[in-house]
Design a protein around this motif. Structure first.
Motif, PDB file in Angstrom:
ATOM      1  N   CYS A 118      17.712 -17.814 -15.798  1.00  0.00           N
ATOM      2  CA  CYS A 118      16.724 -16.722 -15.784  1.00  0.00           C
ATOM      3  C   CYS A 118      15.469 -17.122 -15.016  1.00  0.00           C
ATOM      4  CB  CYS A 118      16.363 -16.316 -17.211  1.00  0.00           C
ATOM      5  SG  CYS A 118      17.682 -15.437 -18.060  1.00  0.00           S
ATOM      6  N   LEU A 119      14.989 -18.334 -15.216  1.00  0.00           N
ATOM      7  CA  LEU A 119      13.805 -18.805 -14.504  1.00  0.00           C
ATOM      8  C   LEU A 119      14.051 -18.883 -13.002  1.00  0.00           C
ATOM      9  CD1 LEU A 119      12.482 -21.560 -16.925  1.00  0.00           C
ATOM     10  CD2 LEU A 119      11.461 -19.336 -16.437  1.00  0.00           C
ATOM     11  N   LEU A 120      15.214 -19.342 -12.616  1.00  0.00           N
ATOM     12  CA  LEU A 120      15.546 -19.407 -11.190  1.00  0.00           C
ATOM     13  C   LEU A 120      15.606 -18.018 -10.565  1.00  0.00           C
ATOM     14  CD1 LEU A 120      18.241 -22.227 -11.148  1.00  0.00           C
ATOM     15  CD2 LEU A 120      15.935 -22.329 -10.206  1.00  0.00           C
ATOM     16  N   ILE A 121      16.195 -17.084 -11.270  1.00  0.00           N
ATOM     17  CA  ILE A 121      16.286 -15.705 -10.761  1.00  0.00           C
ATOM     18  C   ILE A 121      14.903 -15.097 -10.631  1.00  0.00           C
ATOM     19  CG2 ILE A 121      17.048 -13.359 -11.338  1.00  0.00           C
ATOM     20  CD1 ILE A 121      19.596 -14.661 -12.518  1.00  0.00           C
ATOM     21  N   LEU A 122      14.076 -15.270 -11.657  1.00  0.00           N
ATOM     22  CA  LEU A 122      12.726 -14.698 -11.615  1.00  0.00           C
ATOM     23  C   LEU A 122      11.870 -15.347 -10.542  1.00  0.00           C
ATOM     24  CD1 LEU A 122      11.978 -14.237 -15.411  1.00  0.00           C
ATOM     25  CD2 LEU A 122      12.488 -12.478 -13.713  1.00  0.00           C
ATOM     26  N   SER A 123      11.991 -16.637 -10.342  1.00  0.00           N
ATOM     27  CA  SER A 123      11.206 -17.289  -9.296  1.00  0.00           C
ATOM     28  C   SER A 123      11.646 -16.804  -7.919  1.00  0.00           C
ATOM     29  CB  SER A 123      11.302 -18.804  -9.397  1.00  0.00           C
ATOM     30  OG  SER A 123      12.606 -19.242  -9.101  1.00  0.00           O
ATOM     31  N   GLY A 124      12.929 -16.545  -7.744  1.00  0.00           N
ATOM     32  CA  GLY A 124      13.428 -16.013  -6.473  1.00  0.00           C
ATOM     33  C   GLY A 124      12.936 -14.613  -6.201  1.00  0.00           C
ATOM     34  N   LEU A 125      12.806 -13.808  -7.234  1.00  0.00           N
ATOM     35  CA  LEU A 125      12.314 -12.443  -7.062  1.00  0.00           C
ATOM     36  C   LEU A 125      10.876 -12.431  -6.601  1.00  0.00           C
ATOM     37  CD1 LEU A 125      13.875 -10.623 -10.152  1.00  0.00           C
ATOM     38  CD2 LEU A 125      14.567 -10.455  -7.765  1.00  0.00           C
ATOM     39  N   SER A 126      10.067 -13.342  -7.080  1.00  0.00           N
ATOM     40  CA  SER A 126       8.661 -13.356  -6.697  1.00  0.00           C
ATOM     41  C   SER A 126       8.478 -13.807  -5.253  1.00  0.00           C
ATOM     42  CB  SER A 126       7.858 -14.253  -7.638  1.00  0.00           C
ATOM     43  OG  SER A 126       8.277 -15.593  -7.490  1.00  0.00           O
ATOM     44  N   LEU A 127       9.450 -14.517  -4.686  1.00  0.00           N
ATOM     45  CA  LEU A 127       9.353 -14.977  -3.312  1.00  0.00           C
ATOM     46  C   LEU A 127       9.885 -13.955  -2.313  1.00  0.00           C
ATOM     47  CD1 LEU A 127      10.549 -18.668  -3.744  1.00  0.00           C
ATOM     48  CD2 LEU A 127       8.204 -17.832  -3.578  1.00  0.00           C
ATOM     49  N   ALA A 128      10.659 -13.013  -2.782  1.00  0.00           N
ATOM     50  CA  ALA A 128      11.242 -12.020  -1.889  1.00  0.00           C
ATOM     51  C   ALA A 128      10.165 -11.080  -1.358  1.00  0.00           C
ATOM     52  CB  ALA A 128      12.307 -11.211  -2.628  1.00  0.00           C
ATOM     53  N   GLN A 129      10.313 -10.685  -0.118  1.00  0.00           N
ATOM     54  CA  GLN A 129       9.374  -9.756   0.484  1.00  0.00           C
ATOM     55  C   GLN A 129       9.695  -8.343  -0.005  1.00  0.00           C
ATOM     56  OE1 GLN A 129       9.569  -9.468   4.762  1.00  0.00           O
ATOM     57  NE2 GLN A 129       7.394  -9.095   4.880  1.00  0.00           N
ATOM     58  N   PRO A 130       8.665  -7.612  -0.466  1.00  0.00           N
ATOM     59  CA  PRO A 130       8.923  -6.247  -0.927  1.00  0.00           C
ATOM     60  C   PRO A 130       9.472  -5.384   0.205  1.00  0.00           C
ATOM     61  CG  PRO A 130       6.647  -6.916  -1.403  1.00  0.00           C
ATOM     62  CD  PRO A 130       7.271  -7.989  -0.585  1.00  0.00           C
ATOM     63  N   SER A 131      10.277  -4.403  -0.134  1.00  0.00           N
ATOM     64  CA  SER A 131      10.886  -3.552   0.878  1.00  0.00           C
ATOM     65  C   SER A 131       9.850  -2.722   1.626  1.00  0.00           C
ATOM     66  CB  SER A 131      11.920  -2.636   0.237  1.00  0.00           C
ATOM     67  OG  SER A 131      11.296  -1.815  -0.719  1.00  0.00           O
ATOM     68  N   TRP A 132       8.672  -2.522   1.046  1.00  0.00           N
ATOM     69  CA  TRP A 132       7.635  -1.730   1.697  1.00  0.00           C
ATOM     70  C   TRP A 132       6.679  -2.585   2.509  1.00  0.00           C
ATOM     71  CZ3 TRP A 132       3.336  -3.929  -0.085  1.00  0.00           C
ATOM     72  CH2 TRP A 132       3.362  -4.487  -1.355  1.00  0.00           C
ATOM     73  N   ALA A 133       6.874  -3.900   2.525  1.00  0.00           N
ATOM     74  CA  ALA A 133       5.973  -4.783   3.263  1.00  0.00           C
ATOM     75  C   ALA A 133       6.000  -4.439   4.750  1.00  0.00           C
ATOM     76  CB  ALA A 133       6.360  -6.237   3.043  1.00  0.00           C
ATOM     77  N   LEU A 134       4.886  -4.681   5.400  1.00  0.00           N
ATOM     78  CA  LEU A 134       4.785  -4.390   6.825  1.00  0.00           C
ATOM     79  C   LEU A 134       5.525  -5.449   7.629  1.00  0.00           C
ATOM     80  CD1 LEU A 134       1.025  -3.367   6.994  1.00  0.00           C
ATOM     81  CD2 LEU A 134       3.028  -1.927   6.638  1.00  0.00           C
ATOM     82  N   THR A 135       6.090  -5.029   8.726  1.00  0.00           N
ATOM     83  CA  THR A 135       6.796  -5.948   9.609  1.00  0.00           C
ATOM     84  C   THR A 135       6.294  -5.756  11.036  1.00  0.00           C
ATOM     85  OG1 THR A 135       8.588  -4.367   9.937  1.00  0.00           O
ATOM     86  CG2 THR A 135       8.893  -5.986   8.197  1.00  0.00           C
ATOM     87  N   ALA A 136       6.592  -6.712  11.883  1.00  0.00           N
ATOM     88  CA  ALA A 136       6.181  -6.643  13.281  1.00  0.00           C
ATOM     89  C   ALA A 136       6.685  -5.335  13.897  1.00  0.00           C
ATOM     90  CB  ALA A 136       6.727  -7.836  14.046  1.00  0.00           C
ATOM     91  N   GLY A 137       5.793  -4.685  14.603  1.00  0.00           N
ATOM     92  CA  GLY A 137       6.141  -3.423  15.246  1.00  0.00           C
ATOM     93  C   GLY A 137       5.713  -2.194  14.470  1.00  0.00           C
ATOM     94  N   ASP A 138       5.317  -2.384  13.206  1.00  0.00           N
ATOM     95  CA  ASP A 138       4.868  -1.237  12.405  1.00  0.00           C
ATOM     96  C   ASP A 138       3.549  -0.688  12.921  1.00  0.00           C
ATOM     97  OD1 ASP A 138       7.018  -1.217  10.692  1.00  0.00           O
ATOM     98  OD2 ASP A 138       5.974  -2.196   9.034  1.00  0.00           O
ATOM     99  N   LEU A 139       3.403   0.617  12.834  1.00  0.00           N
ATOM    100  CA  LEU A 139       2.149   1.308  13.120  1.00  0.00           C
ATOM    101  C   LEU A 139       1.614   1.813  11.789  1.00  0.00           C
ATOM    102  CD1 LEU A 139       3.390   3.316  16.208  1.00  0.00           C
ATOM    103  CD2 LEU A 139       1.691   1.471  16.253  1.00  0.00           C
ATOM    104  N   VAL A 140       0.375   1.466  11.470  1.00  0.00           N
ATOM    105  CA  VAL A 140      -0.186   1.822  10.167  1.00  0.00           C
ATOM    106  C   VAL A 140      -1.613   2.333  10.307  1.00  0.00           C
ATOM    107  CG1 VAL A 140       1.251   0.145   8.935  1.00  0.00           C
ATOM    108  CG2 VAL A 140      -1.015  -0.526   9.704  1.00  0.00           C
ATOM    109  N   LYS A 141      -2.016   3.096   9.303  1.00  0.00           N
ATOM    110  CA  LYS A 141      -3.401   3.549   9.221  1.00  0.00           C
ATOM    111  C   LYS A 141      -3.796   3.651   7.765  1.00  0.00           C
ATOM    112  CE  LYS A 141      -4.548   7.923  10.016  1.00  0.00           C
ATOM    113  NZ  LYS A 141      -5.315   8.195   8.833  1.00  0.00           N
ATOM    114  N   VAL A 142      -5.094   3.678   7.539  1.00  0.00           N
ATOM    115  CA  VAL A 142      -5.646   3.863   6.203  1.00  0.00           C
ATOM    116  C   VAL A 142      -6.047   5.327   6.079  1.00  0.00           C
ATOM    117  CG1 VAL A 142      -7.516   3.187   4.653  1.00  0.00           C
ATOM    118  CG2 VAL A 142      -6.457   1.478   6.134  1.00  0.00           C
ATOM    119  N   ALA A 143      -5.709   5.950   4.965  1.00  0.00           N
ATOM    120  CA  ALA A 143      -6.053   7.361   4.743  1.00  0.00           C
ATOM    121  C   ALA A 143      -7.551   7.575   4.933  1.00  0.00           C
ATOM    122  CB  ALA A 143      -5.631   7.792   3.341  1.00  0.00           C
ATOM    123  N   GLY A 144      -7.895   8.626   5.673  1.00  0.00           N
ATOM    124  CA  GLY A 144      -9.291   8.971   5.896  1.00  0.00           C
ATOM    125  C   GLY A 144      -9.942   8.218   7.047  1.00  0.00           C
ATOM    126  N   GLN A 145      -9.222   7.339   7.683  1.00  0.00           N
ATOM    127  CA  GLN A 145      -9.750   6.596   8.828  1.00  0.00           C
ATOM    128  C   GLN A 145      -8.969   6.959  10.084  1.00  0.00           C
ATOM    129  OE1 GLN A 145     -10.027   2.400   8.087  1.00  0.00           O
ATOM    130  NE2 GLN A 145     -11.266   2.669   6.251  1.00  0.00           N
TER     131      GLN A 145
END
Length: 84
Positions: free
Chosen positions: A10-37
């Motif tokens: 269980c500890l190994l699984i949980l530690s691996g989850l915290s290292l994984a990049q979230p699916s919504w994380a930004l990646t090279a090539g993304d275009l982003v803006k902040v609301a209202g800017q």
């Protein structure tokens, strides 16, 4: 012994989850803006963000804003400013 083994798994699984990049994380090539800017940022291969400060500047490179993601200011601030 079995309890210790399960706890270790269980500890190994949980530690691996915290290292994984979230699916919504930004990646090279993304275009982003902040609301209202107006500025749009391009996330570069080097992990830096490059700014298109105004709408007309952005539209001189891209046809429209359909690929631009709106993210929080905190998310954008994670990427150092590389220039414009």
């Amino acid at each position: 012994m079995r309890y210790t083994f399960l706890l270790l798994i269980c500890l190994l699984i949980l530690s691996g989850l915290s290292l994984a990049q979230p699916s919504w994380a930004l990646t090279a090539g993304d275009l982003v803006k902040v609301a209202g800017q107006e500025a749009v940022y391009y996330i570069g291969e080097n992990g830096q963000r490059f700014v298109y400060p105004q709408r007309n500047v952005f539209l001189s490179w891209y046809q429209d804003f359909s690929q631009v993601k709106t993210v929080s200011l905190d998310e954008v601030a994670k990427y150092p400013l590389g220039g414009n």
